[in-house]
Motif scaffolding. Structure first.
Motif, PDB file in Angstrom:
ATOM      1  N   ALA A 154       0.825  -1.209   0.000  1.00 59.65           N
ATOM      2  CA  ALA A 154       0.000   0.000   0.000  1.00 59.65           C
ATOM      3  C   ALA A 154       0.860   1.260   0.000  1.00 59.65           C
ATOM      4  O   ALA A 154       0.620   2.196  -0.777  1.00 59.65           O
ATOM      5  CB  ALA A 154      -0.928  -0.004   1.217  1.00 59.65           C
ATOM      6  N   VAL A 155       1.876   1.287   0.852  1.00 58.53           N
ATOM      7  CA  VAL A 155       2.711   2.493   0.957  1.00 58.53           C
ATOM      8  C   VAL A 155       3.530   2.705  -0.308  1.00 58.53           C
ATOM      9  O   VAL A 155       3.658   3.839  -0.798  1.00 58.53           O
ATOM     10  CB  VAL A 155       3.635   2.404   2.193  1.00 58.53           C
ATOM     11  N   ILE A 184       1.352   4.083  -2.963  1.00 56.68           N
ATOM     12  CA  ILE A 184       1.190   5.535  -2.760  1.00 56.68           C
ATOM     13  C   ILE A 184       2.391   6.282  -3.325  1.00 56.68           C
ATOM     14  O   ILE A 184       2.248   7.301  -4.013  1.00 56.68           O
ATOM     15  CB  ILE A 184       1.010   5.844  -1.262  1.00 56.68           C
ATOM     16  N   THR A 188       2.154   6.336  -7.033  1.00 58.50           N
ATOM     17  CA  THR A 188       1.111   7.272  -7.465  1.00 58.50           C
ATOM     18  C   THR A 188       1.594   8.718  -7.364  1.00 58.50           C
ATOM     19  O   THR A 188       1.317   9.545  -8.243  1.00 58.50           O
ATOM     20  CB  THR A 188      -0.157   7.086  -6.623  1.00 58.50           C
ATOM     21  N   ALA A 230       5.011  -1.182  -6.181  1.00 56.17           N
ATOM     22  CA  ALA A 230       4.518  -1.960  -5.043  1.00 56.17           C
ATOM     23  C   ALA A 230       4.938  -3.421  -5.078  1.00 56.17           C
ATOM     24  O   ALA A 230       5.186  -4.022  -4.033  1.00 56.17           O
ATOM     25  CB  ALA A 230       2.995  -1.862  -4.972  1.00 56.17           C
ATOM     26  N   VAL A 260      -5.458  -3.786  -2.931  1.00 53.86           N
ATOM     27  CA  VAL A 260      -4.799  -2.797  -2.072  1.00 53.86           C
ATOM     28  C   VAL A 260      -4.120  -1.728  -2.917  1.00 53.86           C
ATOM     29  O   VAL A 260      -4.194  -0.534  -2.607  1.00 53.86           O
ATOM     30  CB  VAL A 260      -3.784  -3.489  -1.139  1.00 53.86           C
ATOM     31  N   ALA A 300      -5.149   2.150  -2.737  1.00 53.78           N
ATOM     32  CA  ALA A 300      -4.129   3.125  -2.331  1.00 53.78           C
ATOM     33  C   ALA A 300      -3.947   4.196  -3.398  1.00 53.78           C
ATOM     34  O   ALA A 300      -3.846   5.396  -3.093  1.00 53.78           O
ATOM     35  CB  ALA A 300      -2.812   2.417  -2.050  1.00 53.78           C
ATOM     36  N   THR A 334      -7.179   6.463  -3.578  1.00 52.52           N
ATOM     37  CA  THR A 334      -7.252   7.359  -2.419  1.00 52.52           C
ATOM     38  C   THR A 334      -6.225   8.478  -2.521  1.00 52.52           C
ATOM     39  O   THR A 334      -6.518   9.645  -2.206  1.00 52.52           O
ATOM     40  CB  THR A 334      -7.017   6.563  -1.122  1.00 52.52           C
ATOM     41  N   THR A 335      -5.025   8.132  -2.995  1.00 57.94           N
ATOM     42  CA  THR A 335      -3.966   9.143  -3.130  1.00 57.94           C
ATOM     43  C   THR A 335      -4.327  10.183  -4.180  1.00 57.94           C
ATOM     44  O   THR A 335      -4.090  11.383  -3.995  1.00 57.94           O
ATOM     45  CB  THR A 335      -2.638   8.466  -3.507  1.00 57.94           C
ATOM     46  N   ALA A 360       6.853   8.688   1.898  1.00 54.85           N
ATOM     47  CA  ALA A 360       6.155   7.453   1.547  1.00 54.85           C
ATOM     48  C   ALA A 360       7.141   6.382   1.101  1.00 54.85           C
ATOM     49  O   ALA A 360       7.024   5.206   1.467  1.00 54.85           O
ATOM     50  CB  ALA A 360       5.121   7.715   0.442  1.00 54.85           C
TER      51      ALA A 360
END
Length: 209
Positions: free
Chosen positions: A14-15, A18, A21, A42, A68, A72, A75-76, A94
């Protein structure tokens, strides 16, 4: 323990999604570009790790990793649309967290499958840095791992702390926590205070004998 490893793996994915992204946003990519960059960032390191260990690649057997990544990234993007500027520290922070997560999970998986401590540290480092390396190459950026500030060395430092804690018979969760915290602290310290390894003086000239 397998449940813990799975959740840590999901957190790392997930991180790093991000971070991918954020880089895609910085490079003004379209939606497809965002998904591709988030995905390779990822899963790149974990894919290399599993191939070297000759194990089934983690995301092939478990589609939840792509859920995921999608969540992620989406949302970002929504969050970025509320920002007027794009501070580089978001991307670096991140990336540092993802680096620490994947260093831990790569090291732990290598040890679980019987790798020696030195090989486990190497695989933890590869798991941490490879996804970001692919991301930066795609975006025609100098990879963070090749810049002067401490990056891969933070993974090696964290991995060595894990092996040391294991030698003193700490439990696995404590070893993983120490590795994560020290990897993250080393990377964030390098970002803030520009820590780097000694290099050759660029003004030194090489003379033929």
């Amino acid at each position: 323990m397998q449940t813990w490893l799975h959740w840590i793996d999901l957190a790392g994915v997930a991180v790093f999604a991000i971070a991918g992204t954020l880089m895609a946003y910085k490079k003004h990519m379209d939606g497809f570009g965002v998904v591709v960059l988030a995905s390779v960032t990822a899963i790149g390191g974990g894919t290399l790790r599993d191939m070297i260990l000759d194990r089934p690649v983690f995301w092939v057997q478990d589609p939840s990793f792509f859920y995921v990544i999608t969540l992620a990234a989406f949302t970002t993007i929504i969050w970025l649309r509320t920002q007027k500027t794009f501070p580089l520290r978001y991307l670096l922070f991140a990336d540092a967290i993802g680096l620490a997560f994947f260093n831990v999970i790569g090291l732990q998986k290598a040890l679980t499958y019987g790798a020696s401590p030195m090989i486990a540290i190497a695989l933890g480092t590869m798991t941490g840095v490879f996804g970001g390396l692919i991301r930066d190459v795609i975006c025609q950026e100098i990879p963070l791992v090749l810049r002067s500030e401490i990056y891969a060395t933070a993974c090696i430092f964290g991995g060595a702390s894990y092996i040391t804690a294991l030698h003193f018979e700490l439990n696995t969760l404590a070893c993983m926590s120490i590795c994560f915290c020290l990897t993250l602290a080393a990377r964030l310290g390098a970002i803030k205070w520009h820590w780097h390894l000694p290099v050759f003086n660029p003004h030194d000239s090489v003379k033929d004998e």
